[in-house]
Design a protein around this motif. Structure first.
Motif, PDB file in Angstrom:
ATOM      1  N   GLN A   4       0.836  -1.205   0.000  1.00 17.82           N
ATOM      2  CA  GLN A   4       0.000   0.000   0.000  1.00 17.82           C
ATOM      3  C   GLN A   4       0.868   1.251   0.000  1.00 17.82           C
ATOM      4  N   SER A   5       1.910   1.268   0.818  1.00 17.65           N
ATOM      5  CA  SER A   5       2.771   2.454   0.872  1.00 17.65           C
ATOM      6  C   SER A   5       3.528   2.639  -0.443  1.00 17.65           C
ATOM      7  N   GLU A   6       3.943   1.544  -1.073  1.00 13.41           N
ATOM      8  CA  GLU A   6       4.619   1.639  -2.366  1.00 13.41           C
ATOM      9  C   GLU A   6       3.678   2.181  -3.445  1.00 13.41           C
ATOM     10  N   PHE A   7       2.435   1.729  -3.417  1.00 15.57           N
ATOM     11  CA  PHE A   7       1.449   2.228  -4.382  1.00 15.57           C
ATOM     12  C   PHE A   7       1.189   3.716  -4.171  1.00 15.57           C
ATOM     13  N   ASP A   8       0.997   4.107  -2.914  1.00 15.67           N
ATOM     14  CA  ASP A   8       0.757   5.520  -2.610  1.00 15.67           C
ATOM     15  C   ASP A   8       1.941   6.381  -3.040  1.00 15.67           C
ATOM     16  N   ARG A   9       3.145   5.883  -2.813  1.00 11.81           N
ATOM     17  CA  ARG A   9       4.349   6.617  -3.212  1.00 11.81           C
ATOM     18  C   ARG A   9       4.407   6.765  -4.734  1.00 11.81           C
ATOM     19  N   ALA A  10       4.124   5.694  -5.455  1.00 16.07           N
ATOM     20  CA  ALA A  10       4.147   5.743  -6.918  1.00 16.07           C
ATOM     21  C   ALA A  10       3.094   6.710  -7.442  1.00 16.07           C
ATOM     22  N   LYS A  11       1.944   6.765  -6.775  1.00 16.24           N
ATOM     23  CA  LYS A  11       0.878   7.686  -7.182  1.00 16.24           C
ATOM     24  C   LYS A  11       1.345   9.139  -7.032  1.00 16.24           C
ATOM     25  N   ARG A  12       2.013   9.422  -5.909  1.00 18.02           N
ATOM     26  CA  ARG A  12       2.524  10.781  -5.704  1.00 18.02           C
ATOM     27  C   ARG A  12       3.609  11.117  -6.731  1.00 18.02           C
ATOM     28  N   LEU A  13       4.486  10.142  -7.006  1.00 19.71           N
ATOM     29  CA  LEU A  13       5.561  10.381  -7.960  1.00 19.71           C
ATOM     30  C   LEU A  13       5.025  10.562  -9.374  1.00 19.71           C
ATOM     31  N   LEU A  14       3.952   9.868  -9.712  1.00 16.85           N
ATOM     32  CA  LEU A  14       3.357  10.029 -11.035  1.00 16.85           C
ATOM     33  C   LEU A  14       2.805  11.447 -11.198  1.00 16.85           C
TER      34      LEU A  14
END
Length: 75
Positions: A4-14
């Motif tokens: 979940q934290s990796e997905f949230d991080r990728a969303k912010r980076l996108l």
């Protein structure tokens, strides 16, 4: 959960164009797999509880590891 934290991080980076949509898709897939594994593990716990004569899903306000004090320890 890590996925979940990796997905949230990728969303912010996108949003800042630091990562790619493909990376976000990979993180989403990893999150879906992790959620499915959690669901499968919980089902096994519910089955084990039912085999002990307990309700599969614990009553509201209790956890899956809570058992009655009078449960026969050798069962």
């Amino acid at each position: 959960m890590f996925a979940q934290s990796e997905f949230d991080r990728a969303k912010r980076l996108l949003a800042t164009k630091v990562t790619t949509p493909e990376d976000l898709d990979q993180k989403r897939e990893a999150l879906d797999v992790a959620n499915a594994q959690v669901t499968a593990a919980l089902e096994k716990v519910y089955q084990a509880r039912a085999a002990l004569g307990l309700p599969g899903k614990p009553p509201e306000g209790t956890g899956v590891t809570d058992v009655p004090a009078n449960l026969d320890q050798t069962f």
